[in-house]
Design a protein around this motif. Sequence first.
Motif, mmCIF file in Angstrom:
data_model
loop_
_atom_site.group_PDB
_atom_site.id
_atom_site.type_symbol
_atom_site.label_atom_id
_atom_site.label_comp_id
_atom_site.label_asym_id
_atom_site.label_seq_id
_atom_site.Cartn_x
_atom_site.Cartn_y
_atom_site.Cartn_z
ATOM 1 N N GLY A 224 0.787 -1.225 0.000
ATOM 2 C CA GLY A 224 0.000 0.000 0.000
ATOM 3 C C GLY A 224 0.820 1.275 0.000
ATOM 4 N N ARG A 225 2.081 1.195 -0.432
ATOM 5 C CA ARG A 225 2.948 2.374 -0.411
ATOM 6 C C ARG A 225 3.669 2.506 -1.747
ATOM 7 N NH1 ARG A 225 5.349 5.537 3.543
ATOM 8 N NH2 ARG A 225 4.237 4.291 5.101
ATOM 9 N N VAL A 226 3.727 3.751 -2.240
ATOM 10 C CA VAL A 226 4.492 4.057 -3.454
ATOM 11 C C VAL A 226 5.691 4.894 -3.042
ATOM 12 C CG1 VAL A 226 4.502 5.303 -5.645
ATOM 13 C CG2 VAL A 226 2.498 3.972 -4.984
ATOM 14 N N ARG A 227 6.875 4.439 -3.430
ATOM 15 C CA ARG A 227 8.109 5.159 -3.088
ATOM 16 C C ARG A 227 9.000 5.189 -4.317
ATOM 17 N NH1 ARG A 227 9.657 2.144 0.730
ATOM 18 N NH2 ARG A 227 8.970 3.398 2.518
ATOM 19 N N CYS A 228 9.353 6.382 -4.759
ATOM 20 C CA CYS A 228 10.155 6.482 -5.975
ATOM 21 C C CYS A 228 11.583 6.023 -5.715
ATOM 22 C CB CYS A 228 10.148 7.915 -6.516
ATOM 23 S SG CYS A 228 11.102 9.102 -5.549
ATOM 24 N N THR A 229 12.210 5.483 -6.740
ATOM 25 C CA THR A 229 13.636 5.153 -6.688
ATOM 26 C C THR A 229 14.450 6.191 -7.454
ATOM 27 O OG1 THR A 229 13.305 3.689 -8.597
ATOM 28 C CG2 THR A 229 13.243 2.680 -6.409
ATOM 29 N N THR A 230 13.814 6.854 -8.409
ATOM 30 C CA THR A 230 14.420 7.953 -9.161
ATOM 31 C C THR A 230 13.434 9.108 -9.137
ATOM 32 O OG1 THR A 230 15.565 6.399 -10.635
ATOM 33 C CG2 THR A 230 15.368 8.687 -11.374
ATOM 34 N N PHE A 231 13.831 10.219 -8.532
ATOM 35 C CA PHE A 231 12.895 11.336 -8.409
ATOM 36 C C PHE A 231 12.571 11.889 -9.790
ATOM 37 C CE2 PHE A 231 11.427 15.624 -7.336
ATOM 38 C CZ PHE A 231 10.526 15.324 -6.325
ATOM 39 N N PRO A 232 11.298 12.098 -10.088
ATOM 40 C CA PRO A 232 10.919 12.593 -11.423
ATOM 41 C C PRO A 232 11.317 14.054 -11.621
ATOM 42 C CG PRO A 232 9.004 12.517 -9.982
ATOM 43 C CD PRO A 232 10.118 11.874 -9.222
ATOM 44 N N LEU A 233 11.381 14.458 -12.885
ATOM 45 C CA LEU A 233 11.536 15.876 -13.187
ATOM 46 C C LEU A 233 10.137 16.484 -13.168
ATOM 47 C CD1 LEU A 233 13.148 18.359 -14.044
ATOM 48 C CD2 LEU A 233 12.804 17.666 -16.422
ATOM 49 N N ILE A 234 9.859 17.251 -12.127
ATOM 50 C CA ILE A 234 8.542 17.854 -11.953
ATOM 51 C C ILE A 234 8.628 19.323 -12.342
ATOM 52 C CG2 ILE A 234 6.697 18.391 -10.321
ATOM 53 C CD1 ILE A 234 7.550 15.980 -8.681
ATOM 54 N N VAL A 235 7.888 19.704 -13.365
ATOM 55 C CA VAL A 235 7.866 21.087 -13.836
ATOM 56 C C VAL A 235 6.550 21.710 -13.388
ATOM 57 C CG1 VAL A 235 7.953 22.616 -15.829
ATOM 58 C CG2 VAL A 235 9.302 20.499 -15.819
ATOM 59 N N LEU A 236 6.636 22.647 -12.461
ATOM 60 C CA LEU A 236 5.475 23.397 -11.976
ATOM 61 C C LEU A 236 5.429 24.715 -12.748
ATOM 62 C CD1 LEU A 236 6.306 23.043 -8.175
ATOM 63 C CD2 LEU A 236 4.812 21.534 -9.461
ATOM 64 N N THR A 237 4.304 25.030 -13.374
ATOM 65 C CA THR A 237 4.220 26.296 -14.097
ATOM 66 C C THR A 237 3.254 27.242 -13.401
ATOM 67 O OG1 THR A 237 2.365 25.778 -15.597
ATOM 68 C CG2 THR A 237 4.567 24.992 -16.236
ATOM 69 N N SER A 238 3.504 28.528 -13.580
ATOM 70 C CA SER A 238 2.657 29.551 -12.973
ATOM 71 C C SER A 238 2.688 30.792 -13.852
ATOM 72 C CB SER A 238 3.152 29.893 -11.562
ATOM 73 O OG SER A 238 2.532 31.065 -11.067
ATOM 74 N N ASN A 239 1.525 31.419 -14.002
ATOM 75 C CA ASN A 239 1.441 32.685 -14.716
ATOM 76 C C ASN A 239 1.692 33.879 -13.796
ATOM 77 O OD1 ASN A 239 0.814 31.538 -17.247
ATOM 78 N ND2 ASN A 239 -1.351 31.377 -16.689
ATOM 79 N N GLY A 240 2.058 33.591 -12.558
ATOM 80 C CA GLY A 240 2.373 34.664 -11.627
ATOM 81 C C GLY A 240 1.165 35.389 -11.079
ATOM 82 N N GLU A 241 0.013 34.719 -11.058
ATOM 83 C CA GLU A 241 -1.205 35.377 -10.581
ATOM 84 C C GLU A 241 -1.261 35.468 -9.063
ATOM 85 O OE1 GLU A 241 -4.614 33.556 -12.335
ATOM 86 O OE2 GLU A 241 -4.013 34.051 -14.390
ATOM 87 N N ARG A 242 -0.419 34.692 -8.383
ATOM 88 C CA ARG A 242 -0.337 34.821 -6.931
ATOM 89 C C ARG A 242 0.999 34.276 -6.458
ATOM 90 N NH1 ARG A 242 -1.594 30.072 -3.968
ATOM 91 N NH2 ARG A 242 -2.620 28.418 -5.170
ATOM 92 N N ASP A 243 1.360 34.612 -5.227
ATOM 93 C CA ASP A 243 2.628 34.169 -4.655
ATOM 94 C C ASP A 243 2.468 32.784 -4.029
ATOM 95 O OD1 ASP A 243 3.842 36.564 -5.360
ATOM 96 O OD2 ASP A 243 3.254 37.525 -3.479
ATOM 97 N N PHE A 244 3.589 32.089 -3.920
ATOM 98 C CA PHE A 244 3.599 30.772 -3.289
ATOM 99 C C PHE A 244 4.308 30.850 -1.942
ATOM 100 C CE2 PHE A 244 3.522 29.499 -7.881
ATOM 101 C CZ PHE A 244 2.234 28.984 -7.854
ATOM 102 N N PRO A 245 3.985 29.922 -1.029
ATOM 103 C CA PRO A 245 4.624 29.945 0.292
ATOM 104 C C PRO A 245 6.119 29.658 0.196
ATOM 105 C CG PRO A 245 3.309 27.950 0.009
ATOM 106 C CD PRO A 245 2.987 28.832 -1.147
ATOM 107 N N ALA A 246 6.854 30.207 1.144
ATOM 108 C CA ALA A 246 8.309 30.036 1.158
ATOM 109 C C ALA A 246 8.692 28.558 1.259
ATOM 110 C CB ALA A 246 8.912 30.826 2.321
ATOM 111 N N ALA A 247 7.868 27.769 1.935
ATOM 112 C CA ALA A 247 8.173 26.344 2.089
ATOM 113 C C ALA A 247 8.222 25.636 0.739
ATOM 114 C CB ALA A 247 7.125 25.690 2.988
ATOM 115 N N LEU A 248 7.365 26.046 -0.198
ATOM 116 C CA LEU A 248 7.414 25.466 -1.539
ATOM 117 C C LEU A 248 8.591 26.021 -2.325
ATOM 118 C CD1 LEU A 248 6.057 23.735 -3.801
ATOM 119 C CD2 LEU A 248 4.863 25.825 -4.479
ATOM 120 N N LEU A 249 8.798 27.330 -2.228
ATOM 121 C CA LEU A 249 9.859 27.956 -3.009
ATOM 122 C C LEU A 249 11.228 27.390 -2.662
ATOM 123 C CD1 LEU A 249 8.695 31.699 -2.932
ATOM 124 C CD2 LEU A 249 8.347 29.999 -4.737
#
Length: 335
Positions: A224-249
Amino acid sequence: MNDWRIYRGAGLPHDGIRHLPPPPPWRDFASSGPDTGADSDPSAARRLGVLRRLVENHHPRPDEVEAVNAALYLRRPLLVTGNPGTGKSTLAHAVAHELGLGRVLRWPIVSRSALHDGLYRYDAIARLQDVQLERAGGADGDGRRSIGSYVRLGPLGTALLPAGRPRVLLVDELDKGDLDLPNDLLNALEEGEFTLPELERIADREPEVEVLTDDGGRAVISGGRVRCTTFPLIVLTSNGERDFPAALLRRCIQLDLEPPGEEQLTAMVRAHLGDEAVGEGGELIQRFLDREPGEVIAADQLLNALFLTQHTPRAERVTRDRLADMLMQPLDRPR
């Protein structure tokens, strides 16, 4: 005859639709054919241009190349911001194409998107209905489907499956989502794993369960658990309509995409419309490059204008100019 119009507003039925020309390459949903497997990507041809000429002719800026490599080396998400039409989403497809990382997994964010949409979905209602049908039919339960038939991993969940090479995940327009979504993503992005409580509860009876994946395949989940062995390339896009929390940045490599310059724009037009369009559309291309500082016009607005004006040769020049004006209105202009 110089009437290029299909719809004429006359109110009388006619068969003018048969004269409709083929669609623009970036709006051709038939040329790539049906989705035939996990490695096929019907949207890649529309985004990268026919024959992938966009990525082969395109020379990204040094900061774009460095940011992608930093994300690959550090196994961190890449947060790409910029105005609409600057190529944020295309960047994910370009990297996947060049590095041979297969089909891009895509998670388009809307206002109602939640973490579980990206990780997995468990269809408890469908399972209950199937059990009721089996009982009504007098089945003894031996042929009952596995719980895995009712579990489908989302794009993020699929990207986190164990693999020898990283998958590319595009989380498109994160700024459109709920205010809590960026914070909800933190643990999965940091730990590279998540649990499926429905499968954890039965792990003693079914330690391995085969489930559906977002790209149409199947995967076996252990315990019942999924655990990556190779971290994916995750591309997050934003049009800059709002700020994100420092924890994400702090967990992301940040890249701000500038509008395409002349070289990039020429490569884009050539990839989608061919060499002829570069020459014939020089006036519109220059108009795009000469726009007022801060004026927001997306590159796909230029492509639309080039395609339509060049595919209406029977229209008068004043009509073509009017069409170009309509299609290239600044996005930040008050309506």
